[in-house]
Design a protein around this motif. Structure first.
Motif, mmCIF file in Angstrom:
data_model
loop_
_atom_site.group_PDB
_atom_site.id
_atom_site.type_symbol
_atom_site.label_atom_id
_atom_site.label_comp_id
_atom_site.label_asym_id
_atom_site.label_seq_id
_atom_site.Cartn_x
_atom_site.Cartn_y
_atom_site.Cartn_z
ATOM 1 N N GLY A 220 -10.025 -0.561 -0.493
ATOM 2 C CA GLY A 220 -8.989 0.586 0.036
ATOM 3 C C GLY A 220 -9.860 2.001 0.299
ATOM 4 O O GLY A 220 -10.951 2.096 0.095
ATOM 5 N N SER B 138 -2.468 2.197 -4.329
ATOM 6 C CA SER B 138 -3.116 3.232 -3.619
ATOM 7 C C SER B 138 -3.802 4.190 -4.482
ATOM 8 O O SER B 138 -3.715 4.408 -5.836
ATOM 9 C CB SER B 138 -2.138 4.144 -2.980
ATOM 10 O OG SER B 138 -1.144 4.808 -3.735
ATOM 11 N N ASN C 8 1.019 -1.279 -0.155
ATOM 12 C CA ASN C 8 -0.026 0.039 0.094
ATOM 13 C C ASN C 8 0.983 1.157 -0.144
ATOM 14 O O ASN C 8 2.134 1.049 -0.583
ATOM 15 C CB ASN C 8 -0.924 -0.005 1.188
ATOM 16 C CG ASN C 8 -0.309 -0.143 2.400
ATOM 17 O OD1 ASN C 8 1.130 -0.008 2.601
ATOM 18 N ND2 ASN C 8 -0.865 -0.584 3.439
#
Length: 938
Positions: free
Chosen positions: A577, A624, A402
């Protein structure tokens, strides 16, 4: 005789499974997703021979006492049989091999791959005989004519192609394959089959029927279907004698037809309605058919020829193989009679024509006990997974990747496992190396904590990255197992098999235990917010039904909001996410990235990753999502669903873009920018936003659509942009539009109950220094794309100090020294308008001389310093004013005090300026001469 189905046997792990027979028909060979190849003596064999060939094995084929297996290194490996020793590599691809096919009469192998290529290779390896390229999708299947004259391939671009091996060119294309971008997402494999004797016919599935093509004219000869078939047929295969044809559907239905008559012998329903991935006839010709499904199960059908399979011995099987595959005269006469009908009678069905010509019994007249309509099958529920992680069975894998760092897991041959943690910012924390004694399979990384978990024994282990890096752990109770784990800067969450979501603080305090409404699929977190995706209801025929709980923890309070999770048709959730601004984000298997706008409560598609792929089998591994830079950090995976650990892949940035209509046009590009900026925390300044809006207004004016230009200004609702638009319209000579824009400004001025239009006149310099914050969640998203001036009011109400701007003294604000003011007069609330009341309160005198002295500006003192020093006194003297009105009152008082100081220094003032603003008090109203009237003494 009715076809009999044997009980299913567990063969391999869940996933694509392949099956074939040895040439003597004595052994069944299977391979599956667990990387094993198993050799069965029969379906009743309780102890099959098992050989591991890698992490997974997709395809297997038996030819000339050798086994050919498609391994996980994208190669076709040869093995001796039954010793199972490696015997060379036949060919290699750059992507997984999807099928290996051959026939008894040829000395070659047909291999198809996900890298959009198919090859015909020699059994001894070397250069391929024929490479079938120029296919725009993953090749799902391949079939070769027994005379080595033609080959057929089916690819994910939707086409089945027939190739001439001699000329190495395509001779025919048929659109019959559902379009997909990866082999693993394909339900319809479109497995074709040539007639095994001379290759006169080619059978291929097309929706709910099987089409038979003539290999000389490539015209359609017959079609095989039945009214009980309710979904698409995935594959078909000729029997060794060529007289029977078997087909399977995506719902697990297996049907057998007699080729000569076109009649359906029987249809078998799969016990669990799983999709059948492969089928194989026994070469003995005894009417036995074996198959495997996506659940890794092995099944067998007997009596497929309509006769008892036990009555077939070796001699009978040889006789069956020498029989002509079909009676060509009967078939030709049947087609000729069908084509010679009158044009008005062309509506006669093929089934009816067969009954009239051959005297067959209509299949619809079967006993009612066999006319059972099965319920529509559903797709299996998606299992739980960790976002930004690779499969757990790999020796070298990513446990987490990440925006904070990378967590890798390495497993050696002796079973020892280690975990390496690498941070993108080495100043934040140093790298970590751990021995994986507990065999952790899940990991999540944040700026404050590293969370590790395993299913058995189910234990959560967290390492604090703040301070002294303390470690703490929590064991689950009973048989409860951890399925997903997520670490955020202020929270650690884990979802268990008991459908519980357990929340911990970064230092190990148990914060909350929450029940989920379904089996968990994935977890994510941001700061003190956890996002849990779970199965809201049972999956449908092709779609997963998912929902997401957004759980925010603030002190002792816990707030939750449940939202549905949108997925593309037939896709699964592959990544979950949060963006850098905290917005929930997700990616599905079709490559569509979506972001949830918490302020408006809508999901928005922000990036179609497939548009940035070079090949149909390429996928993107999300790292991300950044709203400030409007970029998505991800990794290109060529021909695979996840990146390899060595060499370290390169992170690529993809732009965020809403898929509006006609995106190639300039108008749509400006519209896309405004919509995207209004729903994301984009780092865009005021100047750029206004330029984009003004360009869109200019395009509407040049297109002579004044109504659209006027509508755009009403939609934007920006008082600071309206004068520029009116000026531009007047320059173009569109005075009618300029007048409407002026009227619109006056309308906004009358309707502005919370904003004082006089603020635009008095505070122009102050407003010119305002920053444009399009990401503010306080703005009314339904009012305007560009925030109006109410943002300034909210900033003042929230206690944000006014920016220091020099204020020019105005002589109009000076007090009238000739006005007679009574000491007992006090200011009371009046029914005047906001502007009038403000002016009255500014010019009203205070009887407290000490307050006047306190409010008097010091020499060289700016308004900012003066307002900060006297704000409590102003609030005490004017308690009924709002913060915004108090600010305006303060500016008026500051100007008046400055003017008074100037007048006391001897400067002259005009009489008309001093008498301009009258004084409104509670004193009785009297005429000008009444002050000089005679008053009688008492």
């Amino acid at each position: 005789m009715k076809i009999d189905s044997k009980s299913l046997r567990y063969a391999h792990a869940e996933g694509h499974t392949d099956v074939c027979y040895s040439e003597d028909g004595r052994h069944i060979i299977t391979c599956g997703n667990d990387g094993d190849v198993r050799i069965w003596l029969d379906i009743e064999d309780d102890d099959p021979t098992s050989h591991c060939v890698g992490e997974n094995a997709i395809a297997v084929c038996f030819k000339d006492k050798r086994l050919y297996v498609a391994t996980d290194n994208h190669a076709v490996q040869a093995y001796t049989f039954p010793a199972f020793d490696k015997d060379g590599i036949i060919t290699r691809f750059t992507a997984p091999v999807t099928q290996i096919s051959s026939t008894p009469k040829i000395e070659a192998l047909g291999c198809s791959s996900e890298n959009t290529e198919a090859k015909i290779c020699s059994l001894e390896g070397g250069a391929p005989i024929f490479v079938m390229s120029n296919q725009n999708g993953p090749v799902l299947s391949i079939a070769i004519c027994p005379l080595m004259k033609y080959a057929a391939t089916a690819s994910g671009d939707g086409n089945m192609r027939i190739w001439d091996i001699d000329t190495q060119k395509s001779v025919k294309e048929v659109n019959c394959v559902p379009k997909i971008n990866t082999f693993y997402a394909a339900k319809v494999l479109c497995r074709m089959s040539f007639e095994p004797s001379e290759g006169k016919y080619l059978a291929y599935p097309s929706n709910k029927e099987i089409i038979l093509l003539d290999c000389e004219s490539w015209g359609q000869r017959m079609s095989f279907t039945h009214n009980l078939i309710k979904c698409a047929i995935s594959q078909c295969v000729f029997s060794p004698c060529g007289q029977f044809l078997a087909g399977s559907t995506v719902a697990g239905q297996i049907a057998v037809w007699e080729v000569g008559t076109g009649s359906c012998i029987d249809i078998i329903e799969h016990p669990t309605s799983h999709n059948v991935t492969s089928m194989a006839w026994n070469p003995k010709g005894n009417g036995i058919l074996v198959y495997c499904d996506v659940a890794g199960q092995l099944g067998m059908l007997v009596n497929c020829y309509g006769k008892d399979s036990s009555q077939f011995d070796n001699e009978a099987s040889e006789d069956v193989e020498t029989v002509e595959p079909m009676d060509d005269e009967i078939l030709d006469n049947l087609i000729e009679n069908y084509e010679s009908e009158d044009e008005n009678e062309n509506a006669i069905s093929l089934e009816k024509l067969k009954n009239e010509t051959l005297g067959l019994v209509d299949r619809d007249s079967r006993p009612e006990s066999r006319e059972i309509i099965s319920a529509p099958s559903t797709v299996p529920p998606q299992p739980p997974f960790q976002p930004s992680a690779t499969p757990a069975h790999l020796e070298h894998r990513y446990m987490c990747w990440n925006s904070v760092g990378i967590v890798r897991c390495h497993t050696s041959e002796n079973g020892e496992s280690t975990i390496d943690v690498e941070f993108h910012d080495s100043n934040h924390h140093h790298a970590i190396h751990l021995n994986n004694y507990l065999n952790h399979t899940m990991a999540s990384l944040s700026t404050t904590v590293l969370a590790l978990a395993c299913e058995t024994p189910s234990k959560l282990v967290c390492i604090s990255l703040v301070g002294s890096s303390k470690e703490w752990s929590a064991s689950m109770s009973g048989t409860e197992e951890i399925l997903c784990v997520s670490a955020a800067s202020g929270l650690v969450a884990c979802a268990t098999s008991a459908r519980l979501l357990r929340l911990f603080t970064p230092m190990g305090t148990q914060r909350q235990v929450i029940s989920l409404s379904g089996p968990v699929v994935s977890l994510a977190g941001f700061n003190t917010t956890a996002m849990a995706v779970y199965h809201h209801t049972e999956p449908g025929i092709s779609d997963q039904h998912l929902a997401m709980d957004i759980i925010a923890v603030n002190g002792r309070q816990v707030r939750c909001k449940t939202v549905p999770v949108p997925l593309s048709a037939g896709s699964k959730l592959t990544w979950l996410g949060a963006s850098d601004a905290g917005s929930p984000s997700m990616l599905d298997s079709s490559g569509s990235l979506r972001l949830y706008d918490v302020a408006s409560g809508v999901w928005m598609p922000l990036c179609e990753t497939t548009e940035h792929s070079r090949g149909a089998s390429d996928t993107w591994f999300i790292v991300s999502v950044s709203e400030s830079t409007q970029k998505v950090q991800c990794i290109m995976c060529r021909g695979a669903n996840f990146p390899l650990t060595a060499p370290k892949p390169i992170v690529t940035e993809l732009p965020l873009q809403i898929p509006v209509c006609e995106l190639d046009s300039e108008k749509s590009q400006y519209e896309e920018q405004l919509v995207r900026w209004s729903h994301t925390a984009a780092d865009v300044d005021l100047k750029m936003a206004r330029e984009t809006a003004l360009k869109l207004f200019a395009l509407a004016c040049r297109s002579e659509i004044e109504a659209r230009a006027l509508e755009l200004m009403e939609l934007l609702k920006d008082e600071r942009l309206l004068p520029l638009a009116a000026k531009y319209a007047s320059r173009l000579g569109r005075m009618h539009l300029a007048d409407k824009l002026t009227d619109m400004a006056e309308t906004w001025e009358r309707e502005a109950d919370k904003l004082n239009v006089a603020q635009n006149i008095h505070f122009q310099e102050l407003e010119s220094q305002e920053t444009y914050d399009v990401s503010s969640t306080d703005q009314d998203t339904n009012a305007s794309f560009i925030p109006p001036q109410k943002d300034v009011k909210k900033k003042i109400e929230n206690g944000t100090p006014i920016k220091p701007v020099p204020i020019k003294p105005s002589p109009r604000a000076a007090r009238n020294p000739f006005k007679k003011q009574q000491e007992s007069a006090k200011i009371v609330p009046s029914t005047l308008t906001l502007t009038e009341r403000t002016l009255v309160e500014v010019h009203a005198t205070d009887t407290n001389t000490s307050s006047d002295d306190a409010l008097k500006p010091l020499e060289g003192e700016t308004f900012m310093d003066w307002f900060t020093r006297n704000k409590p006194l102003l609030e005490q003297s004017q308690p009924e004013l709002t913060p915004a009105e108090l600010s305006r009152h303060g500016i008026k008082t500051f100007k008046s005090s400055q003017t008074k100081i100037t007048s006391e220094n001897g400067q002259k003032r005009k009489l008309d300026e001093s008498t301009e603003d009258p004084v409104v008090t509670n004193a009785p109203k009297q005429s000008k001469l009444s002050a000089f009237a005679f008053q009688k003494k008492t």
